[in-house]
Scaffold this active site. Structure first.
Site, short mmCIF file in Angstrom:
data_model
loop_
_atom_site.label_atom_id
_atom_site.label_comp_id
_atom_site.label_asym_id
_atom_site.label_seq_id
_atom_site.Cartn_x
_atom_site.Cartn_y
_atom_site.Cartn_z
N ASP A 160 0.87 -1.16 0.00
CA ASP A 160 0.00 0.00 0.00
C ASP A 160 0.92 1.23 0.00
O ASP A 160 2.14 1.09 0.19
CB ASP A 160 -0.89 -0.05 1.25
CG ASP A 160 -1.72 1.19 1.44
OD1 ASP A 160 -2.28 1.70 0.44
OD2 ASP A 160 -1.81 1.68 2.58
N ASP B 88 -0.09 5.13 1.12
CA ASP B 88 -0.33 6.06 2.23
C ASP B 88 -0.31 5.33 3.57
O ASP B 88 -0.91 4.27 3.73
CB ASP B 88 -1.67 6.76 2.06
CG ASP B 88 -1.69 7.70 0.87
OD1 ASP B 88 -0.69 8.40 0.66
OD2 ASP B 88 -2.71 7.74 0.15
N ASP C 32 -3.01 12.53 0.06
CA ASP C 32 -4.16 13.40 -0.22
C ASP C 32 -4.32 14.45 0.88
O ASP C 32 -4.47 15.64 0.60
CB ASP C 32 -5.44 12.57 -0.31
CG ASP C 32 -5.51 11.72 -1.58
OD1 ASP C 32 -4.72 11.95 -2.50
OD2 ASP C 32 -6.38 10.83 -1.63
N ASP D 86 -4.94 3.46 -3.15
CA ASP D 86 -6.10 4.28 -3.44
C ASP D 86 -5.75 5.77 -3.47
O ASP D 86 -6.62 6.62 -3.37
CB ASP D 86 -7.21 4.02 -2.40
CG ASP D 86 -8.59 4.38 -2.93
OD1 ASP D 86 -8.70 4.69 -4.13
OD2 ASP D 86 -9.55 4.38 -2.14
N ASP E 122 -2.12 -0.85 5.75
CA ASP E 122 -2.61 -0.34 7.03
C ASP E 122 -4.13 -0.26 7.11
O ASP E 122 -4.70 -0.32 8.19
CB ASP E 122 -2.04 1.06 7.29
CG ASP E 122 -2.68 2.09 6.38
OD1 ASP E 122 -3.56 2.84 6.84
OD2 ASP E 122 -2.32 2.15 5.19
#
Length: 257
Positions: free
Chosen positions: A9, A11, A20, A95, A178
């Protein structure tokens, strides 16, 4: 010998914070973001934030400069470089979005370490505005997963990766994440694979609330230093076990000659 595929992942995993949220805060969009938060899905909301920056006269170069200030732990940087140098296949499923991820990785000299980055696509359009789009086409049928947001199912992507590399022999997967949307790909891991959830975050909590569903070995980490140490230890252990198995197999074969 099995290859090692490490899937990250982004972030709060590769970087400690959220890209973001960093851009929203650093570029003065917090108030507008909070006002619109309940009216847009996250992916579309970030596209709207990029529109606002464009209206304010901010360029994609300004956004890049903001992203370059996001810190990345030295232990994570070293672990990525070491894992890549050892022959691991490194990938990202996130994402966030392509522009943010590639900018940050390039800033730290890591972009070339990854064979694939699966995330929400982005472009700088003819007017110079950064646009962010969902990974899954909103006009196509739903991916059918109730664990993931409509714009990206990480479990589907893991299945696609597994299908694309399986022809090259058995692979061992290490998945690091996470968040809640990292649970779906964790369920796709099999015995012999490994999952590295961030301790006390959503993925870790979901794993331990559904322990019987998890086939992979679990290795928690708390910060970038611990992530790097555990990841490199795992890679070394897997590689050593494979070498020992290969040596034993050759020895057994020679006994029958």
């Amino acid at each position: 010998m099995a290859g090692i595929v490490v899937v990250f992942d982004f972030d709060r995993t590769l970087i400690d914070g959220d890209s973001d949220s960093w851009v929203v805060a650093e570029m003065g969009l917090t108030q507008l973001f909070n006002e619109l938060r309940s009216t847009f899905p996250w992916n579309k909301l970030m596209d709207r934030m990029m529109e606002e920056l464009h209206l304010q006269g901010k360029s994609s170069v300004d956004i890049k400069e903001c992203l370059k200030r996001i810190p990345m732990h030295l232990g994570v940087i070293a672990a990525i470089k070491s894992a890549h140098a050892s022959g691991c296949d490194l990938r990202i499923i996130s994402d966030a979005n392509q522009f943010f991820i590639e900018t940050i990785l390039e800033c730290h000299g890591l972009l070339g370490s990854f064979s694939q980055i699966v995330t929400n696509p982005s472009i700088v359009d003819g007017d110079g505005r950064l646009r962010i789009f969902p990974y899954h086409d909103v006009g196509s049928p739903s991916h059918g997963c109730n664990l993931c947001p409509s714009n990206l199912c990480k479990g589907v992507v893991i299945d696609q990766i597994r299908a694309s590399v399986s022809a090259n022999g058995r692979k061992i997967y290490i998945y690091l994440g996470d968040g809640r949307n990292d649970f779906c790909p964790t369920l796709r891991l099999v015995e012999g694979d490994h999952v590295m959830p961030r301790k006390d975050y959503a993925l870790s909590k979901r794993i331990y609330s559904n322990r019987m569903l998890i086939k992979a070995d679990i290795h928690e980490w708390s910060d970038g230093e611990e992530l790097g140490k555990i990841l490199l230890h795992l890679i070394h252990r897997i590689s050593t076990e494979e070498i020992n198995c290969s040596d034993l197999s050759q020895l057994n074969s020679s006994d029958h000659i």
